[in-house]
Design an enzyme around this catalytic site. Sequence first.
Site, PDB file in Angstrom:
ATOM      1  N   GLY A   1       0.767  -1.143  -0.096  1.00 22.91           N
ATOM      2  CA  GLY A   1      -0.046  -0.049   0.077  1.00 22.91           C
ATOM      3  C   GLY A   1       0.744   1.316  -0.130  1.00 22.91           C
TER       4      GLY A   1
ATOM      5  CG  ASN B   1      -3.691   0.383 -12.619  1.00 25.42           C
ATOM      6  OD1 ASN B   1      -3.292  -0.093 -11.398  1.00 25.42           O
ATOM      7  ND2 ASN B   1      -2.839   0.007 -13.482  1.00 25.42           N
TER       8      ASN B   1
ATOM      9  CG  MET C   1      -0.884  -7.414  -7.381  1.00 28.12           C
ATOM     10  SD  MET C   1      -0.283  -6.416  -8.320  1.00 28.12           S
ATOM     11  CE  MET C   1       0.726  -7.466  -9.446  1.00 28.12           C
ATOM     12  NE  ARG C   2      -7.579 -11.888  -8.767  1.00 26.16           N
ATOM     13  CZ  ARG C   2      -7.256 -12.883  -9.293  1.00 26.16           C
ATOM     14  NH1 ARG C   2      -6.022 -13.562  -8.906  1.00 26.16           N
ATOM     15  NH2 ARG C   2      -8.223 -13.818  -9.999  1.00 26.16           N
TER      16      ARG C   2
ATOM     17  CD  GLU D   1      12.654   7.776  -3.125  1.00 31.91           C
ATOM     18  OE1 GLU D   1      12.969   7.224  -2.207  1.00 31.91           O
ATOM     19  OE2 GLU D   1      12.465   9.050  -3.276  1.00 31.91           O
TER      20      GLU D   1
ATOM     21  CG  HIS E   1       1.934  -0.361 -15.445  1.00 33.83           C
ATOM     22  ND1 HIS E   1       1.829  -1.551 -15.116  1.00 33.83           N
ATOM     23  CD2 HIS E   1       2.932  -0.432 -16.408  1.00 33.83           C
ATOM     24  CE1 HIS E   1       2.751  -2.296 -15.964  1.00 33.83           C
ATOM     25  NE2 HIS E   1       3.532  -1.672 -16.689  1.00 33.83           N
TER      26      HIS E   1
ATOM     27  CD  GLU F   1      -9.474  -2.839 -24.014  1.00 33.92           C
ATOM     28  OE1 GLU F   1     -10.344  -3.158 -24.479  1.00 33.92           O
ATOM     29  OE2 GLU F   1      -9.058  -1.604 -23.573  1.00 33.92           O
TER      30      GLU F   1
ATOM     31  CG  ASN G   1       1.092   3.634  -5.481  1.00 35.38           C
ATOM     32  OD1 ASN G   1       1.670   4.933  -5.866  1.00 35.38           O
ATOM     33  ND2 ASN G   1       1.600   2.599  -5.729  1.00 35.38           N
TER      34      ASN G   1
HETATM   35  C1  GRF Z   1       4.092  -0.366  -7.652  1.00 34.10           C
HETATM   36  O1  GRF Z   1       5.134  -0.480  -8.219  1.00 34.10           O
HETATM   37  C2  GRF Z   1       2.568   0.229  -8.452  1.00 34.10           C
HETATM   38  O2  GRF Z   1       3.286   1.048  -9.660  1.00 34.10           O
HETATM   39  C3  GRF Z   1       2.192  -1.094  -8.920  1.00 34.10           C
HETATM   40  O3  GRF Z   1       2.339  -1.953  -7.845  1.00 34.10           O
HETATM   41  C4  GRF Z   1       3.727  -1.669  -7.115  1.00 34.10           C
HETATM   42  C5  GRF Z   1       3.236  -1.814  -5.435  1.00 34.10           C
HETATM   43  O4  GRF Z   1       2.348  -0.649  -5.388  1.00 34.10           O
HETATM   44  N1  GRF Z   1       0.689  -0.882  -9.289  1.00 34.10           N
HETATM   45  P1  GRF Z   1       1.921  -0.431  -3.741  1.00 34.10           P
HETATM   46  O5  GRF Z   1       3.223  -0.432  -3.009  1.00 34.10           O
HETATM   47  O6  GRF Z   1       1.031  -1.806  -3.273  1.00 34.10           O
HETATM   48  O7  GRF Z   1       0.941   0.720  -3.609  1.00 34.10           O
END
Ligand code: GRF
Length: 219
Positions: free
Chosen positions: A14, A109, A92-93, A174, A111, A145, A16
């Site tokens: 988490g 999202n 991750m889904r 970062e 990426h 997609e 982000n």
């Molecule tokens: C990060 O690299 C993000 O770009 C990708 O998942 C990774 C982990 O994100 N979506 P988080 O630390 O779980 O927010």
Amino acid sequence: MDRVRVGVLISGRGSNLEALMAAARAPDYPAEIVLVISNVAGAKGLDLATRAGIPTRVISHKDFPDRAAFDAALDTALREAGATLVCLAGFMRLLGEKFAEDWRDRVLNIHPSLLPAFPGLDTHRKVLEAGVKISGCTVHIVRPELDDGPILVQAAVPVAEGDTPESLAARILELEPQCYPLALRLLASGQVRIQGRRASLAAASAGTGLVNPAGPKRP
Ligand code: GRF
């Protein structure tokens, strides 16, 4: 100010989510996080939300017969919380087409590559194998997609000689906490216009993007 109610979907640590929570603490931030959902029980991000007093749910994809049923459970939880925007933050889904259409232009999202280059998994290894000299992260509107939707914010970093997937990931990580809150601010404040595959930003935000040629530093 009525703040836009946001649901955040996570699967792991988490980082982000933490950045979005920190941004939302600012009194002028146009969004508030009203629910954090993880498909993985015990995800570290759940603790972050709980400590901040944000309601959490674990909705495990393993408890549903198929993607549509799982997506429907997510949809119900988000609507019950009154969320009108969704942020996928290390989630991750892959969301199904019906969810993406029901929440069209309302799901973000992040990426860890400069999309449309290097979508999907194992991003940093592919970047290093390709020998590209810059990489970065992208915050985009979710479409059915994978990793393919209108781009709101990107940030670039150099790929250094001797980089490993881990060192490159750390450099990009970062930048992510700057990009995601910025993208959500733009979307929540109505500064984003989606036209087909493109997201254009209101004049005030035009040219929004971050380039850190010298590598990580706070703006
Ligand atoms: C990060 O690299 C993000 O770009 C990708 O998942 C990774 C982990 O994100 N979506 P988080 O630390 O779980 O927010």
